[in-house]
Structures are given as structure tokens and as C-alpha cells.
Design a protein around this motif. Sequence first.
Motif: not given
Length: 465
Positions: A52-54, A58-59, A76-86
Motif C-alpha cells: 500500500i505504501y507503493e 504513485k498517487g 481511522v476515517q478519511v476522504l480519499q481523492h483518486t487520480k480519476s476524480g473519484h
Amino acid sequence: MEKELRLELDTIINTSNNNITITDENGIILRSNREHWKMYDIEEGSYIGTSIYELEKKGILSPSINALVLKEKKVVQVLQHTKSGHVIMSTGYPVFNKEGQLIRAISYSQDQTEIYRLQEQYEQLQSKVAGFQAEVEELRGKEASQHPILFRSSKMKQIITTIQRVAKSDATILFLGASGVGKSTLARYIHDRSERHKEPFIEVNCSTIPETLFESEMFGYEPGSFTGAHKSGRKGLIEQADQGTLFLDEIGELPLSIQVKLLKVLQEKKMTRVGGKVEHLVNFRLITATNQPLKEMVDEGKFRLDLYYRLNVIPISIPPLHERQDDIVILLQHYLQIMNEKHHSTKKLHPSTYHQLVQYKWPGNVREMENILERLVLTIEDPIIRPEHLPLELQSNIKETVESSHYEQDMVEKKSLKEAVEEVEIQMLSRAKKQCKTTYEMAELLQISQPTVIYKLKKYKNHLQ
């Protein structure tokens, strides 16, 4: 048995509505359901055994929820933003063995992209609605008051405070003050802030209606009541004010015969048209104004005592303009701008002219100021209105005019713009110092901050009068 448990676990993960990822203590992906990685644009099957660190470097995971769990060792709870805009909401849980060592991190993720976009659209819509509402309120404000109440003096502040306190009630108000101080503007101001603001505001100047026509104008008349009467009759001004506000200006000019009838209307809330027999119910808020001493008129028998007490519920005295010099400053700027806009002009007041207008006594009050500024804007060809352009009654004395000319010439002969600006600052500070008791009052008058006033007083201390 172990094989069956693994099969059950795989089935649970692959059929879950949540996207599940399980990593070991080193961040290596052990299990994940097939649909999970579509959100991250990774092909199915390419994730098992990946660190998962790799993926974080890579973003692809930004950030990795499992990495945060391994680091924090707690939920832990987070809001993630992917490269494709998700936009993905992820919650991670740590798994500990019997010895208390962290051995696994399990995360559940849900694609919130559509919800997030809907929320953004909703917020944008709300922002637009708020903008439209602000525009509507601004338009309502402009429509409700063509002549805004502009003031800076402490006397007018007290009056406006009183007006705002009583505006919502139906209490009768009597404005006392010289002609032209703005009594009708204040009456409209009260109506606009009352519960009756959507209903008519009927203004009557009692001094302009001939006594012979007063009754028919105020109470209206039935068909054929007198020669020249309209065939269908007519509503009077009192009836027109029903549910709204009736403003009787120059109430001291009201004939005694009409005073009796007005008193009856105020007491019984009903009236009869001239030549009629049917009583009409009326409900209005009464505001009156006068420049005459009503109490003295009562003593002289020119005004009814009982009507006087009906009108004198909340008396408000409006001081003449020369007693509130702070208001003159902003009113000059306001009405000059209005006249410029009205006549498509860009006239400006020379500093010396401005000074003379501020010092002028204004016997005709605000109305006189409006008329004089309009006359100057229309009749003066020069872009700058100078002292010599003023009507003779405004030129206080020849000496002041000469001093103004000398001042102007002195300004022209200055060596630099900086010196000219300093000269103006000294003049204005000297005048403000004479008029004000504190540096806060000076700051308000000059429209600058109080620390700036202190700084400039120190700077020019050897030059101030």
C-alpha cells in the motif's frame, strides 16, 4: 476447516456492498474484493501482494487508509481523492493478536463521488439563491426608500434609534421641525419598516389643499354630491390609506371643521363620504408633521386640544440642519452625486466651496441644499464649482471669499504634489480638531482610522491651529 473458513471469508468480501481491503502488519495487500480497484483504475487481480505504501507513492491511494491504521494503531476515517476524480470515504480498523501486537489492517470504502458532486451542486445552488435573495433585498430597499436616511450627528442617531423602536407599532407619531428638515422622508422610513409596508403610503400636505375642497379631498364623496362631482363618486385620501399609513404634513394648517371630523375618524375608526350615509370602516397608521407650535395654537384656540393629545403620542423633534453640522458633510456628497447622475454631469466641489457650504446656516434645510446643488450642477460650466459660483446668500462674507482665493493660489504655487497634500491635511485636521472633542470623533468626521489621526496630529503638531 481452515479451507472452509477461507472460502467463507472470500465470499463475504466479494459479495459485500462495501469495498474491503485487508493488509498485513507490513502493508502488503492480502485480500480485497474484485470491484474495489475499479474506483482506483487498477485492473482486477493486480493488487494482491502489492504494498500500500507503493500505491500511495504513485498517487493511486491518496492517502492510504490502511497505512494510516498501521501508523495510528486505531480506527481511522478519511476522504480519499483518486487520480480519476473519484471521492471515496474509507474507514480502517486495526486487528491485534492475543499479545496486543498489530497484525492486520482492514478497511471499508464507499464511492461518494456522486453524492459529493450533488453536494457541490447543492452548495453552488444555495450560493446562487443567496445571491439572488441579496439582489432582491437590495432592490426592495431601493424601491422602499428613494431618499435614504443619511446621518452622522449624535442628534440624528438618537432620533433614528427612537424611530426604529416604534416603527413596528401602530403608535401615532408627530414630527416637529422646520420646513425642509426631512419630516416626510422620515415618515416614509417608518412606513417602510412597519407591518404595513406592503400597503399604501398616502401623503397629504394640508397647506396645499384649499379649505373649500378639503372635506371632499380627505373624505371623498358620493355621486352627485355637488356640482362638478364625478359621476361614480370618489374615494377620499383617508379611505385610500386603509390598511396602510396616512401622513398628514403641515397638520397645523388643518381647518378646525376638518379637525373635528378627523378626531371622530381616529376615535371610531370609520368615516362617511360627503353626500353619503354609509359608514366605511378604516384602519390606518397616522403620522403627522408640523413646523408650527401646536401647543401655543391650542392656547390660542386655533387647534383642538383633544386632537392635539391624539396626535402627540410620540412627538419627535427634528433639529434644523445647521444644528447637525456632521450631517451636512455627508449630505453634500450625497446630493451632489444624485444631481450629477440626474443631469449626466461630473461636477465637483472645490475645497473652499465645500468649506463654505459646511459653514452655511441652511435656513431652508435639506430641501434648500437639494435645490442649490441642482442649480449649481445645471448652471455652472466649469467642472469644479468654486466659491465665486455660489449664490450671494451663501457667500458668508467677502473676507472668507478672498481668503479662499488666496488659499487656492497658494495651492497652485506649491513646489510639489506632496506639499499640496500636506497643506490640505493640515487644513482639514485643524478644522476637525476645533469641531471634535476626541480623536475618535475626528476619525469619524475625516473618515480615516483613529491611529491615523494620532499619527497625523503628531506629524503636523507644529502647524496645527
